[in-house]
Design a protein around this motif. Sequence first.
Motif, PDB file in Angstrom:
ATOM      1  N   GLU A  34       0.826  -1.206   0.000  1.00 50.26           N
ATOM      2  CA  GLU A  34       0.000   0.000   0.000  1.00 50.26           C
ATOM      3  C   GLU A  34       0.865   1.262   0.000  1.00 50.26           C
ATOM      4  O   GLU A  34       0.523   2.270  -0.627  1.00 50.26           O
ATOM      5  CB  GLU A  34      -0.942  -0.027   1.201  1.00 50.26           C
ATOM      6  CG  GLU A  34      -2.018  -1.099   1.077  1.00 50.26           C
ATOM      7  CD  GLU A  34      -2.732  -1.391   2.382  1.00 50.26           C
ATOM      8  OE1 GLU A  34      -2.431  -0.710   3.389  1.00 50.26           O
ATOM      9  OE2 GLU A  34      -3.592  -2.301   2.409  1.00 50.26           O
ATOM     10  N   GLU A  35       2.001   1.212   0.680  1.00 50.51           N
ATOM     11  CA  GLU A  35       2.940   2.335   0.662  1.00 50.51           C
ATOM     12  C   GLU A  35       3.544   2.517  -0.731  1.00 50.51           C
ATOM     13  O   GLU A  35       3.748   3.640  -1.193  1.00 50.51           O
ATOM     14  CB  GLU A  35       4.055   2.113   1.687  1.00 50.51           C
ATOM     15  CG  GLU A  35       3.725   2.588   3.071  1.00 50.51           C
ATOM     16  CD  GLU A  35       3.630   4.106   3.139  1.00 50.51           C
ATOM     17  OE1 GLU A  35       4.666   4.773   3.317  1.00 50.51           O
ATOM     18  OE2 GLU A  35       2.507   4.631   2.998  1.00 50.51           O
ATOM     19  N   ALA A  36       3.843   1.406  -1.391  1.00 44.82           N
ATOM     20  CA  ALA A  36       4.344   1.495  -2.766  1.00 44.82           C
ATOM     21  C   ALA A  36       3.330   2.205  -3.655  1.00 44.82           C
ATOM     22  O   ALA A  36       3.685   3.079  -4.459  1.00 44.82           O
ATOM     23  CB  ALA A  36       4.643   0.097  -3.304  1.00 44.82           C
ATOM     24  N   TYR A  37       2.071   1.841  -3.513  1.00 44.32           N
ATOM     25  CA  TYR A  37       1.006   2.474  -4.299  1.00 44.32           C
ATOM     26  C   TYR A  37       0.924   3.970  -3.990  1.00 44.32           C
ATOM     27  O   TYR A  37       0.775   4.795  -4.891  1.00 44.32           O
ATOM     28  CB  TYR A  37      -0.322   1.792  -3.991  1.00 44.32           C
ATOM     29  CG  TYR A  37      -1.466   2.232  -4.879  1.00 44.32           C
ATOM     30  CD1 TYR A  37      -1.700   1.623  -6.101  1.00 44.32           C
ATOM     31  CD2 TYR A  37      -2.315   3.273  -4.480  1.00 44.32           C
ATOM     32  CE1 TYR A  37      -2.752   2.029  -6.919  1.00 44.32           C
ATOM     33  CE2 TYR A  37      -3.356   3.685  -5.282  1.00 44.32           C
ATOM     34  CZ  TYR A  37      -3.575   3.064  -6.507  1.00 44.32           C
ATOM     35  OH  TYR A  37      -4.605   3.480  -7.306  1.00 44.32           O
ATOM     36  N   ARG A  38       1.050   4.319  -2.724  1.00 44.83           N
ATOM     37  CA  ARG A  38       0.923   5.726  -2.312  1.00 44.83           C
ATOM     38  C   ARG A  38       1.988   6.611  -2.946  1.00 44.83           C
ATOM     39  O   ARG A  38       1.701   7.712  -3.424  1.00 44.83           O
ATOM     40  CB  ARG A  38       1.022   5.832  -0.783  1.00 44.83           C
ATOM     41  CG  ARG A  38       0.934   7.265  -0.268  1.00 44.83           C
ATOM     42  CD  ARG A  38       1.150   7.348   1.235  1.00 44.83           C
ATOM     43  NE  ARG A  38       2.507   7.016   1.643  1.00 44.83           N
ATOM     44  CZ  ARG A  38       3.547   7.850   1.575  1.00 44.83           C
ATOM     45  NH1 ARG A  38       3.403   9.070   1.072  1.00 44.83           N
ATOM     46  NH2 ARG A  38       4.739   7.471   1.981  1.00 44.83           N
ATOM     47  N   VAL A  39       3.244   6.159  -2.959  1.00 50.35           N
ATOM     48  CA  VAL A  39       4.335   7.039  -3.398  1.00 50.35           C
ATOM     49  C   VAL A  39       4.494   7.071  -4.918  1.00 50.35           C
ATOM     50  O   VAL A  39       5.218   7.918  -5.442  1.00 50.35           O
ATOM     51  CB  VAL A  39       5.679   6.651  -2.742  1.00 50.35           C
ATOM     52  CG1 VAL A  39       5.577   6.739  -1.227  1.00 50.35           C
ATOM     53  CG2 VAL A  39       6.156   5.262  -3.181  1.00 50.35           C
ATOM     54  N   LEU A  40       3.817   6.175  -5.626  1.00 48.38           N
ATOM     55  CA  LEU A  40       3.903   6.172  -7.085  1.00 48.38           C
ATOM     56  C   LEU A  40       2.960   7.203  -7.702  1.00 48.38           C
ATOM     57  O   LEU A  40       1.862   7.442  -7.206  1.00 48.38           O
ATOM     58  CB  LEU A  40       3.559   4.791  -7.636  1.00 48.38           C
ATOM     59  CG  LEU A  40       4.663   3.736  -7.602  1.00 48.38           C
ATOM     60  CD1 LEU A  40       4.097   2.372  -7.962  1.00 48.38           C
ATOM     61  CD2 LEU A  40       5.808   4.098  -8.536  1.00 48.38           C
ATOM     62  N   LYS A  41       3.405   7.789  -8.810  1.00 48.01           N
ATOM     63  CA  LYS A  41       2.544   8.658  -9.604  1.00 48.01           C
ATOM     64  C   LYS A  41       1.498   7.824 -10.342  1.00 48.01           C
ATOM     65  O   LYS A  41       1.676   6.607 -10.508  1.00 48.01           O
ATOM     66  CB  LYS A  41       3.368   9.408 -10.646  1.00 48.01           C
ATOM     67  CG  LYS A  41       4.432  10.332 -10.114  1.00 48.01           C
ATOM     68  CD  LYS A  41       5.232  10.918 -11.275  1.00 48.01           C
ATOM     69  CE  LYS A  41       6.336  11.842 -10.788  1.00 48.01           C
ATOM     70  NZ  LYS A  41       7.139  12.366 -11.929  1.00 48.01           N
ATOM     71  N   ARG A  42       0.439   8.464 -10.809  1.00 51.35           N
ATOM     72  CA  ARG A  42      -0.480   7.798 -11.725  1.00 51.35           C
ATOM     73  C   ARG A  42       0.300   7.402 -12.971  1.00 51.35           C
ATOM     74  O   ARG A  42       1.053   8.209 -13.529  1.00 51.35           O
ATOM     75  CB  ARG A  42      -1.634   8.718 -12.108  1.00 51.35           C
ATOM     76  CG  ARG A  42      -2.610   8.957 -10.983  1.00 51.35           C
ATOM     77  CD  ARG A  42      -3.467   7.739 -10.706  1.00 51.35           C
ATOM     78  NE  ARG A  42      -4.268   7.904  -9.485  1.00 51.35           N
ATOM     79  CZ  ARG A  42      -5.009   6.942  -8.963  1.00 51.35           C
ATOM     80  NH1 ARG A  42      -5.036   5.753  -9.536  1.00 51.35           N
ATOM     81  NH2 ARG A  42      -5.706   7.157  -7.871  1.00 51.35           N
ATOM     82  N   GLY A  43       0.149   6.164 -13.376  1.00 51.31           N
ATOM     83  CA  GLY A  43       0.933   5.655 -14.480  1.00 51.31           C
ATOM     84  C   GLY A  43       2.250   5.057 -14.037  1.00 51.31           C
ATOM     85  O   GLY A  43       3.019   4.554 -14.863  1.00 51.31           O
ATOM     86  N   GLY A  44       2.532   5.109 -12.730  1.00 54.05           N
ATOM     87  CA  GLY A  44       3.762   4.544 -12.195  1.00 54.05           C
ATOM     88  C   GLY A  44       3.704   3.030 -12.104  1.00 54.05           C
ATOM     89  O   GLY A  44       2.628   2.430 -12.073  1.00 54.05           O
ATOM     90  N   ARG A  45       4.866   2.428 -12.042  1.00 49.15           N
ATOM     91  CA  ARG A  45       4.954   0.976 -12.104  1.00 49.15           C
ATOM     92  C   ARG A  45       5.625   0.394 -10.863  1.00 49.15           C
ATOM     93  O   ARG A  45       6.649   0.902 -10.398  1.00 49.15           O
ATOM     94  CB  ARG A  45       5.736   0.547 -13.333  1.00 49.15           C
ATOM     95  CG  ARG A  45       5.656  -0.944 -13.621  1.00 49.15           C
ATOM     96  CD  ARG A  45       6.315  -1.268 -14.926  1.00 49.15           C
ATOM     97  NE  ARG A  45       6.096  -2.655 -15.311  1.00 49.15           N
ATOM     98  CZ  ARG A  45       6.656  -3.230 -16.370  1.00 49.15           C
ATOM     99  NH1 ARG A  45       7.462  -2.516 -17.153  1.00 49.15           N
ATOM    100  NH2 ARG A  45       6.412  -4.489 -16.669  1.00 49.15           N
ATOM    101  N   PHE A  46       5.050  -0.673 -10.339  1.00 48.88           N
ATOM    102  CA  PHE A  46       5.600  -1.453  -9.238  1.00 48.88           C
ATOM    103  C   PHE A  46       6.234  -2.718  -9.801  1.00 48.88           C
ATOM    104  O   PHE A  46       5.626  -3.412 -10.621  1.00 48.88           O
ATOM    105  CB  PHE A  46       4.480  -1.827  -8.260  1.00 48.88           C
ATOM    106  CG  PHE A  46       4.863  -2.882  -7.250  1.00 48.88           C
ATOM    107  CD1 PHE A  46       5.467  -2.520  -6.060  1.00 48.88           C
ATOM    108  CD2 PHE A  46       4.615  -4.225  -7.495  1.00 48.88           C
ATOM    109  CE1 PHE A  46       5.818  -3.490  -5.120  1.00 48.88           C
ATOM    110  CE2 PHE A  46       4.959  -5.204  -6.570  1.00 48.88           C
ATOM    111  CZ  PHE A  46       5.560  -4.833  -5.379  1.00 48.88           C
ATOM    112  N   MET A  47       7.465  -3.023  -9.356  1.00 48.42           N
ATOM    113  CA  MET A  47       8.108  -4.268  -9.777  1.00 48.42           C
ATOM    114  C   MET A  47       8.814  -4.898  -8.596  1.00 48.42           C
ATOM    115  O   MET A  47       9.541  -4.229  -7.846  1.00 48.42           O
ATOM    116  CB  MET A  47       9.103  -4.029 -10.907  1.00 48.42           C
ATOM    117  CG  MET A  47       8.461  -3.530 -12.187  1.00 48.42           C
ATOM    118  SD  MET A  47       9.451  -3.883 -13.659  1.00 48.42           S
ATOM    119  CE  MET A  47       9.115  -5.626 -13.877  1.00 48.42           C
ATOM    120  N   CYS A  48       8.604  -6.192  -8.433  1.00 41.58           N
ATOM    121  CA  CYS A  48       9.189  -6.934  -7.322  1.00 41.58           C
ATOM    122  C   CYS A  48       9.853  -8.202  -7.842  1.00 41.58           C
ATOM    123  O   CYS A  48       9.221  -8.994  -8.551  1.00 41.58           O
ATOM    124  CB  CYS A  48       8.115  -7.290  -6.298  1.00 41.58           C
ATOM    125  SG  CYS A  48       8.723  -8.303  -4.927  1.00 41.58           S
TER     126      CYS A  48
END
Length: 279
Positions: free
Chosen positions: A182-196
């Motif tokens: 949820e923190e990853a989602y918060r700090v990302l911009k719209r259109g931002g990407r999460f990778m693990c």
Amino acid sequence: MAGELTSDKTADGSGAAEAGRAEKASFGFRTVALGEKQGMVDHVFHQVASRYDLMNDLMSGGMHRLWKDAMVSWLAPPRKTRRTWRVLDVAGGTGDIATRIVESGAYGAKGKSSGRIEATVCDINNSMLTVGRDRAEAAGHAANIRFAQGNAESLPFPDNHFDAYTIAFGIRNVPRIQVALEEAYRVLKRGGRFMCLEFSQVDLPVLDRVYDLYSFNVIPRMGQEVTGDGDSYQYLVESIRKFPHQARFAAMIEKAGFSRVDYRNLSGGIAAIHSGWKL
């Protein structure tokens, strides 16, 4: 994995402290109080920081380098950008992933365009960050890679700030994985990407048995010989087995709000890359 705390927090924080003691988390195959896990994990990484990447080479036969390259390739950092493209690498203290990202976006990194890639490495463990700072300076990346001490469950960054969030072999050590997502989602911009990138569940019948034998019989002994600390590597092996399998982890990423969640298995599922977008 432990869930979110449900106790009300008192004015002096005692409610959260009591909840931390009451909630449980896994530390390898042991069950510990949620509030104790982070300190135990910190101790592990203080012990192994100076030889962390060397042990990764030995344990994986160098495969971790190919896995990290695969994640950065799938991320596809911009090679040309007219603005600053910001990536946050969490639990990446030694700067391994951040260095790959900066170097793969060569034009931005070398200042040949009006924009650049700016990587921020955030790790809760100062021993790991010290190794990373020294390496970034030696490699000439001090201007493009920043280092910050912080907790994945409570990142010290504003909302909607980063273009990408990466985490490699770190999220399984976080006490509350869903909170970190949820923190990853918060700090990302719209259109931002999460990778693990994380160790996962082997999906080949023969390989899974060989992998178990190697993990539990060889890796702790190797850790003892190389770092003088076999117990830390016993924990690391056990933590892999406690981490959610690929589909379950993908569902957790979706629950945090991400869209277009996908994953790719590496080396028969020994590791997997998960991807999601903040849309």
